[in-house]
Design a protein around this motif. Structure first.
Motif, PDB file in Angstrom:
ATOM      1  N   LEU A 120      62.471 -13.686  13.882  1.00 38.12           N
ATOM      2  CA  LEU A 120      63.273 -12.132  13.766  1.00 38.12           C
ATOM      3  C   LEU A 120      63.900 -12.356  12.359  1.00 38.12           C
ATOM      4  O   LEU A 120      64.106 -11.160  11.681  1.00 38.12           O
ATOM      5  CB  LEU A 120      64.149 -12.007  15.017  1.00 38.12           C
ATOM      6  N   VAL A 239      68.297  -5.504  16.063  1.00 34.87           N
ATOM      7  CA  VAL A 239      67.539  -4.502  16.532  1.00 34.87           C
ATOM      8  C   VAL A 239      67.252  -3.906  15.024  1.00 34.87           C
ATOM      9  O   VAL A 239      66.082  -3.626  14.993  1.00 34.87           O
ATOM     10  CB  VAL A 239      68.059  -3.433  17.406  1.00 34.87           C
ATOM     11  N   GLY A 242      63.988  -4.920  13.019  1.00 36.04           N
ATOM     12  CA  GLY A 242      62.609  -4.319  13.458  1.00 36.04           C
ATOM     13  C   GLY A 242      62.315  -3.397  12.177  1.00 36.04           C
ATOM     14  O   GLY A 242      60.676  -3.182  12.192  1.00 36.04           O
ATOM     15  N   LEU A 338      62.163  -9.967  24.184  1.00 36.04           N
ATOM     16  CA  LEU A 338      61.316 -10.007  22.844  1.00 36.04           C
ATOM     17  C   LEU A 338      59.900 -10.473  23.010  1.00 36.04           C
ATOM     18  O   LEU A 338      58.990  -9.684  22.413  1.00 36.04           O
ATOM     19  CB  LEU A 338      61.862 -11.095  21.881  1.00 36.04           C
ATOM     20  N   LYS A 343      55.605  -7.800  18.645  1.00 32.42           N
ATOM     21  CA  LYS A 343      55.978  -7.335  17.166  1.00 32.42           C
ATOM     22  C   LYS A 343      56.062  -5.768  17.069  1.00 32.42           C
ATOM     23  O   LYS A 343      57.099  -5.148  16.532  1.00 32.42           O
ATOM     24  CB  LYS A 343      55.303  -7.891  16.090  1.00 32.42           C
ATOM     25  N   GLU A 344      55.057  -5.303  17.586  1.00 29.80           N
ATOM     26  CA  GLU A 344      54.998  -3.615  17.410  1.00 29.80           C
ATOM     27  C   GLU A 344      56.049  -3.037  18.261  1.00 29.80           C
ATOM     28  O   GLU A 344      56.514  -1.924  17.972  1.00 29.80           O
ATOM     29  CB  GLU A 344      53.631  -3.460  17.849  1.00 29.80           C
ATOM     30  N   PHE A 346      58.708  -4.116  19.065  1.00 27.80           N
ATOM     31  CA  PHE A 346      60.274  -4.150  18.464  1.00 27.80           C
ATOM     32  C   PHE A 346      60.335  -3.212  17.432  1.00 27.80           C
ATOM     33  O   PHE A 346      61.357  -2.694  17.278  1.00 27.80           O
ATOM     34  CB  PHE A 346      60.438  -5.718  18.079  1.00 27.80           C
ATOM     35  N   GLU A 347      59.254  -3.255  16.514  1.00 25.17           N
ATOM     36  CA  GLU A 347      59.388  -2.292  15.445  1.00 25.17           C
ATOM     37  C   GLU A 347      59.725  -0.770  16.000  1.00 25.17           C
ATOM     38  O   GLU A 347      60.186  -0.052  15.354  1.00 25.17           O
ATOM     39  CB  GLU A 347      58.013  -2.243  14.674  1.00 25.17           C
ATOM     40  N   ALA A 350      63.138  -0.128  16.963  1.00 29.32           N
ATOM     41  CA  ALA A 350      64.116  -0.115  15.969  1.00 29.32           C
ATOM     42  C   ALA A 350      63.666   1.442  15.252  1.00 29.32           C
ATOM     43  O   ALA A 350      64.770   2.037  14.790  1.00 29.32           O
ATOM     44  CB  ALA A 350      63.777  -1.157  14.810  1.00 29.32           C
TER      45      ALA A 350
END
Length: 447
Positions: A120, A239, A242, A338, A343-344, A346-347, A350
């Motif tokens: 992160l 956050v 992201g 998490l 990854k996607e 979390f993006e 954000a």
């Protein structure tokens, strides 16, 4: 674990062993002036009555208002799986994993937590969590002093005011000079900061996005910090990473954050946990617990506590910190959170926070009596100013079902009419439109 009181026979036997006749003699060293004859305590309640009493107390809590509060704690969605998995008995009741052979599950979770924090933030190493974001920043300040071997810390005025107070408290008992550089408007005063950074400075602490929600670029300042052999410490809203550049790519040496936003509830202000990550070269100065991976005598992969430099394990003057615990359960929740998002996901989280915040900010800016204080870019928080006092406005908004924001007059002079508004992925278009309509109505009635 049952509570099993001693019988009168057992008490008599124990008193005989130590040569006493009655229990009161155990307290002979306490002056009689400090003793009391009895306590005015009501009789105990049965289980059913106790639950009913707590239900009555809980009903007094207000839980149905729409939240636009931020400033370090945020109203995010917590997937049901986080509660289900973190509530398993082997996690929920697990204690300090000193015995590796009996704690592999807890140790592995914390190892995965550390790995996720490094992904992160872009940093090399992380500890197994701190108490909260404020104490994490304070420990980072102490790290900066140890690493640089200099006793002066500069703090940007955009750092959360409550964090600044904690840092000041931590450092007040040490021979460390702390200087706070006020903001210029809603942003850092880069000219003053640059002029203050010299060879006497051990560390520069800043927050991005800052407490007022504004985003700044610190690369040039970080270069100046490093030119003077000092440490750059960044407090971040987790956050935001992201969509924003990670701290490592900016040249930051130590990263801290509040972990509540990662799978934990507001819970009326706590509990929470703090993130702390740094470069590999500074791992020996990293406080708290660190989990490592190794092989046992049978060449099987195992997880262990490593590099333990706390007061309980080595001589006090060599300890890197007196922090004696961490927040296992809450760090576990963030690990599950998490992992579920990926990854996607979390993006996307954000991105939703940012886009919804921009929507509300634009709507509010269109109102006649509302000024957006932030002049530059923001992530998910911004400041509004109105002719009405923040205290009065928040009180009226609360009556209409909104926790509309944070009264900045409690933190800064000349901000009596300013409110910090926060938007997360939970807020719907309907809620935000209603927020704007209600605010406009209140201003129209009160002015």
């Amino acid at each position: 674990m049952p509570y099993t009181p001693h019988t009168q026979t057992e008490i008599k036997q124990m008193l005989e062993v130590i040569g006493l006749e009655k229990e009161e003699q155990l307290f002979d060293s306490v002056p009689s002036s400090l003793k009391i004859d009895s306590l005015d305590i009501e009789n105990g309640l049965d289980e059913f009555t106790t639950f009913e009493k707590f239900k009555t107390l809980a009903s007094k809590n207000v839980t149905d208002k729409t939240i636009f509060l931020g400033g370090g704690y945020y109203d995010h969605i917590v997937p049901s799986a986080v509660d289900a998995l973190s509530g398993r008995a082997e996690f929920y009741t697990a204690y300090t994993p000193y015995q590796a052979e009996a704690s592999q599950g807890t140790l592995q979770v914390l190892y995965e937590y550390q790995s996720l924090v490094c992904k992160l933030t872009g940093m090399d190493v992380s500890n197994a969590s701190m108490y909260d974001g404020a104490t994490a920043l304070a420990e980072a300040a102490l790290m900066a002093v140890r690493i640089s071997k200099k006793n002066k810390i500069l703090i940007d005025g955009g750092v959360n005011p409550t964090y600044i107070k904690v840092v000041q408290t931590y450092l007040s008992f040490r021979d460390i000079n702390v200087e706070i550089i006020p903001l210029r408007g809603d942003c850092s005063d880069f000219e003053t900061i640059e002029s203050k950074i010299d060879e006497s400075v051990g560390g520069f602490l800043f927050q991005n996005p800052n407490f007022l929600g504004s985003l700044n670029s610190y690369e040039k300042i970080i270069e100046k910090v490093h030119e003077n052999k000092a440490i750059a410490v960044m407090s971040v809203y987790a956050v935001s990473l992201g969509v924003l550049k990670d701290p490592s790519s900016m040249g930051v040496d130590i990263v801290t954050a509040e972990g509540q936003c990662l799978g934990n509830y507001l819970s009326f202000g706590g509990p929470s946990f703090g993130l702390l990550a740094t470069k590999q070269s500074f791992i020996r100065d990293l406080p708290g617990r660190i989990i490592g991976k190794t092989l046992d005598k049978d060449d099987k992969e195992i997880f262990v506590l490593t590099m333990q430099a706390r007061e309980q394990h080595i001589r006090r003057h060599r300890a890197t910190s007196n922090i004696c615990s961490n927040q296992n359960l809450l760090a576990l929740r963030s690990t599950i959170f998490l992992s579920l998002l990926g990854k996607e996901g979390f993006e996307e989280l954000a991105s939703l926070c940012h886009s919804k915040s921009e929507y509300l900010k634009k709507k509010l800016a269109s109102l006649k009596d509302v000024e957006i204080f932030n002049k530059g870019e923001t992530f998910n928080e911004f400041v509004i100013k109105t002719p009405l006092s923040a205290t009065k406005l928040l009180e009226e908004m609360s009556k209409k079902g909104f926790y509309a924001g944070i009264n900045l007059g409690k933190f800064f002079e000349t901000f009596e009419n300013a409110i910090l508004v926060s938007v997360t992925e939970k807020r719907t278009k309907e809620e935000m439109d209603s927020f704007v309509e209600t605010l406009e109505q209140i201003l129209g009635e009160q002015l």
